[in-house]
Design a protein around this motif. Sequence first.
Motif, PDB file in Angstrom:
ATOM      1  N   UNK A   1      15.897  67.048  49.660  1.00 22.64           N
ATOM      2  CA  UNK A   1      17.327  67.781  48.913  1.00 22.64           C
ATOM      3  C   UNK A   1      18.192  67.020  49.059  1.00 22.64           C
ATOM      4  N   UNK A   2      18.470  65.881  50.102  1.00 22.55           N
ATOM      5  CA  UNK A   2      19.565  65.644  49.382  1.00 22.55           C
ATOM      6  C   UNK A   2      20.068  64.455  48.271  1.00 22.55           C
ATOM      7  N   UNK A   3      18.524  63.818  47.818  1.00 22.55           N
ATOM      8  CA  UNK A   3      18.240  62.396  46.946  1.00 22.55           C
ATOM      9  C   UNK A   3      18.379  63.655  45.695  1.00 22.55           C
ATOM     10  N   UNK A   4      18.230  65.447  45.593  1.00 23.15           N
ATOM     11  CA  UNK A   4      18.970  66.241  44.355  1.00 23.15           C
ATOM     12  C   UNK A   4      20.362  66.367  43.697  1.00 23.15           C
ATOM     13  N   UNK A   5      21.050  66.021  45.312  1.00 21.72           N
ATOM     14  CA  UNK A   5      22.743  66.315  44.734  1.00 21.72           C
ATOM     15  C   UNK A   5      22.812  65.435  43.777  1.00 21.72           C
ATOM     16  N   UNK A   6      24.139  65.969  43.499  1.00 22.17           N
ATOM     17  CA  UNK A   6      24.424  65.150  42.837  1.00 22.17           C
ATOM     18  C   UNK A   6      25.595  63.779  43.321  1.00 22.17           C
ATOM     19  N   UNK A   7      26.183  64.472  44.578  1.00 17.84           N
ATOM     20  CA  UNK A   7      26.334  62.220  45.402  1.00 17.84           C
ATOM     21  C   UNK A   7      24.918  61.656  45.310  1.00 17.84           C
ATOM     22  N   UNK A   8      24.275  61.733  45.522  1.00 18.82           N
ATOM     23  CA  UNK A   8      23.476  61.153  45.376  1.00 18.82           C
ATOM     24  C   UNK A   8      23.030  60.055  43.864  1.00 18.82           C
ATOM     25  N   UNK A   9      23.891  59.026  43.843  1.00 19.11           N
ATOM     26  CA  UNK A   9      23.376  58.980  42.137  1.00 19.11           C
ATOM     27  C   UNK A   9      22.843  57.679  41.705  1.00 19.11           C
ATOM     28  N   UNK A  10      21.712  58.643  41.223  1.00 23.98           N
ATOM     29  CA  UNK A  10      20.266  57.889  40.819  1.00 23.98           C
ATOM     30  C   UNK A  10      20.292  57.896  39.090  1.00 23.98           C
ATOM     31  N   UNK A  11      19.120  56.461  38.871  1.00 21.32           N
ATOM     32  CA  UNK A  11      18.270  56.797  37.300  1.00 21.32           C
ATOM     33  C   UNK A  11      17.225  57.416  37.992  1.00 21.32           C
ATOM     34  N   UNK A  12      16.637  57.928  37.213  1.00 24.65           N
ATOM     35  CA  UNK A  12      15.052  58.536  38.251  1.00 24.65           C
ATOM     36  C   UNK A  12      14.445  58.562  36.815  1.00 24.65           C
ATOM     37  N   UNK A  13      14.437  57.373  35.675  1.00 23.78           N
ATOM     38  CA  UNK A  13      13.449  56.776  34.608  1.00 23.78           C
ATOM     39  C   UNK A  13      13.613  55.430  34.492  1.00 23.78           C
ATOM     40  N   UNK A  14      13.130  54.699  34.066  1.00 20.81           N
ATOM     41  CA  UNK A  14      12.585  53.543  33.395  1.00 20.81           C
ATOM     42  C   UNK A  14      14.078  52.972  32.173  1.00 20.81           C
ATOM     43  N   UNK A  15      15.213  53.980  32.112  1.00 19.74           N
ATOM     44  CA  UNK A  15      16.099  53.976  30.484  1.00 19.74           C
ATOM     45  C   UNK A  15      17.407  52.733  31.371  1.00 19.74           C
ATOM     46  N   UNK A  16      17.453  52.956  32.225  1.00 22.07           N
ATOM     47  CA  UNK A  16      18.301  52.095  32.892  1.00 22.07           C
ATOM     48  C   UNK A  16      18.027  50.021  32.835  1.00 22.07           C
ATOM     49  N   UNK A  17      16.965  50.099  32.921  1.00 17.55           N
ATOM     50  CA  UNK A  17      16.255  48.683  33.493  1.00 17.55           C
ATOM     51  C   UNK A  17      16.391  48.357  30.988  1.00 17.55           C
TER      52      UNK A  17
END
Length: 756
Positions: free
Chosen positions: A243-259
């Motif tokens: 659940x924590x990884x889905x919350x807005x407070x866990x700022x993540x990129x979930x695909x290759x677009x960032x790299x």
Amino acid sequence: MAKAATLRMLDRADKEVMKLSRAEIGAVYEFMHKFRHNPGNPGLRLKQLSGSSRLWSARINQDHRALLLHITEHDYLLVAIRHRKDVYENLDRYSYRINRVTGGIEVIDLEPVGDSIVGRVISPDSSVAVPEVAPVGALPASGPQGEASHDGGAGDPAAGAVPLFERFTDTQLVDLGVAEPLLPQIRDLTGETGLLELAERAPQLTTDVLLSLHDGKSYDHVRTHITEPVRAEEVVDPDDYRRAVERPATQVSSDDEALQAMLAESFDRWQIFLHPTQRRLVEKQYKGPTRVGGGPGTGKTIVALHRVAYLVRKLPPGADKPVLLTTFNRNLAADLRTRLIALGGQELVSRVDIVNIDRLASRVVAEAKAGTGKRIVDDSAVPDLWQQYLLETGESGWDAEFLAAEWAQVILGQVLGSRTDYFNARRPGRGRSLSRVERDQIWRLTERFTKWLDDQGRWTWRQVAERAARLEMDRAERSAGLPPEDSGGFLRHRYRHIVVDEAQDLSAAHWKMLRAMVAAGPDDLFLTGDTHQRIYDNHVTLSSLGINIRGRSARLTLSYRTTRQILAAALEIMSGETYDDLDGGAEDLAGYRSLLRGGLPTFRSAASWHQERELVIDRLTAWGRPADGSVAVAVPTRELAAEVAGRLEAEGILAVEIGPDGPKRPDGVHVGTMHRFKGLEYQRVIIAGVSDGLVPRQMIGRYRETDPRRHQRERQRDRSLLFVAATRARDELAVFWHGTPSPFLTGRLVQTHPIE
């Protein structure tokens, strides 16, 4: 067949990636692609690290390893990129946990404080009452200029120095969201240098809380303006990482677009990572119109752009443009298009109509073949046109500027179609009240004035907006009761969703047009803006225009643009003024803050305008006379702008005019009026001519007795202009004046150093 895995990248990991060479970034990209396809690939050497149930490592290349947090069976979070030796030595320097306030995952590097603090936490079940505490500002931690009086850091306290946060208990700090593993080091802080070093590697909420407390904000203030906006909406389970990884407070990129963006060297962090407060606003489903406010540089435009992307991704497939993104200025609309392309590419932009509000109104009018052959006159010329009309007709009972404003803001602005409508209309912000007889006189005058313009083949942008609003309202009324799309393909409303940036600049007619362009309902209108930056004379109450934002308003308070020192000066400029919230209430800048640090702004006086221009040259010389477009000079009037530009050219410095569409070229030193600085930002800014009589304008003094409310409104507008100009500076700000300084420059800002 190998099982695929989910691999997301934590926001702090992207900072480490950007420090790598292009070839190494490519290796990270290749690693993430392989890992997602098959984490069990022998070449990746995925293995659990000893002493930890969740930390794993995997091979990127010969020298680098990925530090991974295992979320669930096939779900991993990339939290760091390390040299292979650093991963296996000093493993216990890493702490990971779910923040009990935000519910987000935090990974903390504990190296500077050693092994002793690993595992020191307050029990999640603790419920200690929080006592009242004096603000840190009462502590002897600051010198006369607000600078630290000593540079003590963690582990090396100055002799007799008072710890920065001794008046706050561990429970209080944790209750505000501070990361528990850092508490011992926080307790050792005795000076600002150590605090800033800690802030560089601490989780964002911890940094935000500590710097605000150090700046003198009270516990209750920090809790209200910093902690509560990011608090999780449900009870946080400290063991539920899924659940924590889905919350807005866990700022993540979930695909290759960032790299991919990093490899293309076109990466800006705003494209991928949002502050938890921003992400919550972007991804929430609303029952109706919503407004997001906030001071300059708080990311309102970023939120608007991400909101557009979020809405587009929810659309069914199609080739139409059911999402409108609009703003007031032409140059801002062009910038929105550029940034939206950077965010989501042409495919996303192809579903969005991006246009400034006046061009949109003009398009609606053109479709109806109304106003054909008429020349549009800029609204700034309307008072002069009224003056000319009154002289030609011999009318002497009314002031031209009053009539121009009444016509534009009330009659056209509210799309009033009859004298009866005008008799019944509210006139917010218009100052003096009018009797029924006076309203009748004004209505007849405006009818004759409109015909006078029409006979000359001219009309104004306000008239265009009023006509467009009327056309859209008629269209919505005719199609009421029809299904969303009839057999002829006629769309009942032009758009499914509308997003407005710089909402404070739109007139009532603009809002009526927009209200008619989208069906009332969930996610219909999303507005971002700040009335403290209102530089046009548009005062509206949205609820009276059919746009109800009550209970659906939010504020952003963290500035990402300017330093704390410049921000403090800008807030001082705004002191003593009350601003509205676009819906009849009041709004302030409480909680507005920055985590960036820089030098104190410069405030200097000169004996004359000639000598003040020499101050400008001296300051540019001290800055190395940069000619790369990173420096700008703002002044109150076009005449002063021309004189500054001429002086720069005489000195061999390229002066670039800032026009209505922005700077005419990217290099040189940009020069323009304060009006032109809306939506721009620079590394360094000089504001010249901040003298009484120029800021605010001397001419508004005539309203002090005859129309006090108008005098206050015009004065407020000039204060907002100065505020906008001051907050365009990222790193350094210099403010100059000659003669008497502007009354907006308080005694705490003005330090007179006249030229001999």
